[in-house]
Design an enzyme around this catalytic site. Structure first.
Site, PDB file in Angstrom:
ATOM      1  CG  ASP A 104      -1.936   1.128   1.193  1.00 34.09           C
ATOM      2  OD1 ASP A 104      -1.594   2.215   0.682  1.00 34.09           O
ATOM      3  OD2 ASP A 104      -3.073   0.930   1.662  1.00 34.09           O
ATOM      4  CG  HIS A 105       1.193   4.196  -3.237  1.00 39.53           C
ATOM      5  ND1 HIS A 105       0.045   3.709  -3.819  1.00 39.53           N
ATOM      6  CD2 HIS A 105       1.074   5.546  -3.234  1.00 39.53           C
ATOM      7  CE1 HIS A 105      -0.731   4.718  -4.165  1.00 39.53           C
ATOM      8  NE2 HIS A 105      -0.132   5.852  -3.831  1.00 39.53           N
TER       9      HIS A 105
ATOM     10  CG  HIS B 237      -4.462   4.251  -0.675  1.00 39.26           C
ATOM     11  ND1 HIS B 237      -3.479   3.297  -0.719  1.00 39.26           N
ATOM     12  CD2 HIS B 237      -4.742   4.537  -1.978  1.00 39.26           C
ATOM     13  CE1 HIS B 237      -3.171   3.028  -1.975  1.00 39.26           C
ATOM     14  NE2 HIS B 237      -3.932   3.763  -2.748  1.00 39.26           N
TER      15      HIS B 237
END
Length: 493
Positions: free
Chosen positions: A187-188, A250
């Site tokens: 999950d950037h 996110h």
């Protein structure tokens, strides 16, 4: 990378499935190049691109050189550095359903081990459509490619499943071949500087943690606002919507970091445990809560930056009668002693007035507050930083209140380039540090929380209003109206 300038990973082979895709070209290969340029990637490490298009290794190298020239933050490609990096790159055209192609990959990896000296250490990165994850893992596991003489780790790019059932099924399937300690769910957002700073901000500063509870905080707002529309991905977005695309992953990860109890240590497992504990206390969305504490919307035509932009239903690939949400505002609540009675307003939307992602913690008013409660703004993007807003007396004899801010900006204070999220996270994976990845139970809990919403909003008997908002605004008025009806308001816009 500013905080880890002397950290160097062990030599390994980085196997990138989906190497011809947009993510690989825009983010992953530039991140690996920067890691090599700054000394985090040892000279022995190699990169193997695997994708369906037929091309030679030389053609792949030329394609990646072109991608680096266009990548933001990379700048002009240094010829000496490029030649050293290019020799690491290899390519294999693969049909991901073919066992024979995985055998060919195994032979290539053995040759790369010998030529580069990577000692059998491997990272397998799945930058693929979710429908290909399980089959790719099965082939890797059955041919023994994930159990060589060195260590091996699997990185799975989001989305991890498309609902609770598919996420649970994928977890079970992966665990047939790899134990959880070797699985890194990407999950950037967890690689962004300000998101990683949440742990330090909360637990290294005595001035915050004693006030971080229901006795002092009135509510929390978590906002992700995008000015862009679906950018030609109408077909994908019709199946996803903003809840699947942004909220389930996110923003729930950011929420967990804001709301969790202090972990017993900063070890990956302790942080994961603390995040899971608070998300387990998140209140489920009943039909009544969906009706009264959630708002969904869809953008229509409007003005953005002085330009007329089309509405969602006019985008290519979108049904003219689409009910897909491009905006959602959820009221999250936690049934635990720290947060009982404190609402967390979490919202995300496309075609909004300004691009930003931030957390606003609003404290309760003091006895002489006069409508100006303290606020802590945590800016995740753009212009990463922290602002603390508080009241002070304006100059003069009269006691007029005036709101001021202490404002910290990373760029001004440190004067250095902030590493991209993928740079941090890829290095973490190669170092074997999973703190900023997502554990299996938290993935499933995120889907579990969102499923009532997805089912209610996706039902053919859907009776929940879908509010239209003009592009270039802050979303449907029903969202701000819901907050204002509780005696609150959106902050800072």
């Amino acid at each position: 990378m500013e905080a880890t300038a002397t950290v160097r990973a062990e030599p390994c082979t980085f196997v990138l499935f989906g190497a011809s895709g947009d993510l690989a070209r825009r983010k992953l290969l530039p991140a690996l190049y920067r890691l090599a340029l700054e000394g985090h990637l040892p000279p022995e490490s190699a990169i193997v691109g695997a994708a369906l298009p037929v091309m030679s290794t030389e053609q792949f190298r030329a394609s990646m050189r072109e991608a680096l020239e266009c990548a933001p933050g990379v700048g002009p490609v240094d010829e000496t550095a490029w030649h050293a990096f290019a020799r690491r790159l290899h390519y294999l055209s693969m049909d991901l359903s073919s066992s024979e192609d995985y055998r060919r990959l195994g032979h290539l990896l053995e040759r790369v081990d010998r030529e580069h000296g990577t000692h059998g250490n491997r990272v397998f990165y799945l930058s693929l459509a979710p429908t290909l994850h399980a089959e790719t893992v099965r082939h890797l596991g059955e041919l023994g490619l994930t159990h060589g003489r060195g260590w091996s780790r699997l990185v799975v790019e989001k989305p991890f499943g498309t609902d609770l059932e598919t996420a649970q099924s994928l977890n079970r399937h992966i665990h047939r071949y790899l134990d959880e300690s070797r699985v890194y769910r990407m999950d950037h957002y967890l690689g962004k500087e300000m998101v990683q700073n949440l742990l330090v901000l909360r637990f290294a500063n005595r001035i915050f943690e004693p006030l971080w509870d229901r006795g002092h905080i009135d509510h929390v707002q978590i906002t992700n606002a995008e000015t862009v529309g679906v950018e030609g991905r109408g077909g994908y977005y019709e199946k996803a919507g903003v809840v699947r695309d942004m909220l389930q992953n996110h923003l729930l990860q950011v929420l967990a970091l804001v709301a969790m109890e202090p972990p017993s240590s900063l070890s990956p497992e302790a942080v994961h445990d603390a995040k899971m504990e608070v998300m387990a206390a998140a209140r489920a969305f009943s039909p009544e809560r969906i009706r009264t504490e959630c708002v969904r919307g869809q953008y229509g035509p409007g003005l953005l930056g002085g330009q007329l932009v089309p509405g969602y239903r006019q985008e290519p690939g979108v049904a003219p009668d689409s009910r897909t949400e491009t905006f959602a505002m959820l009221t999250m609540r936690f049934d635990n002693p720290r947060w009982a009675g404190v609402p967390f307003y979490v919202r995300s939307g496309k075609r909004l007035a300004r691009r930003l992602t931030e957390v606003v913690v609003q404290f309760k008013e003091g006895p002489l507050g006069r409508g100006s409660p303290n606020q802590l703004h945590l800016r995740i993007q753009p212009d990463e930083g922290i602002a603390l807003r508080f009241a002070t007396k304006a100059p003069g004899r009269a006691a007029h209140h005036h709101e001021v801010a202490l404002d910290f900006r990373y760029g001004d204070t440190f004067g250095t380039r902030l590493a991209e999220a993928y740079e941090r996270l890829l290095l973490d994976c190669m170092l074997g540090v999973s703190t900023h990845y997502v554990r299996n139970d938290l993935v499933e809990r995120g889907w579990e929380l969102m499923m009532p919403l997805l089912e209610a909003w996706g039902s053919k008997r859907d009776e929940v209003p879908l509010h239209t908002y003009a592009a270039g605004t802050w979303g449907p008025t029903a969202a701000s109206g819901l907050v204002e009806a509780q005696g609150r308001r959106w902050n800072g816009y």
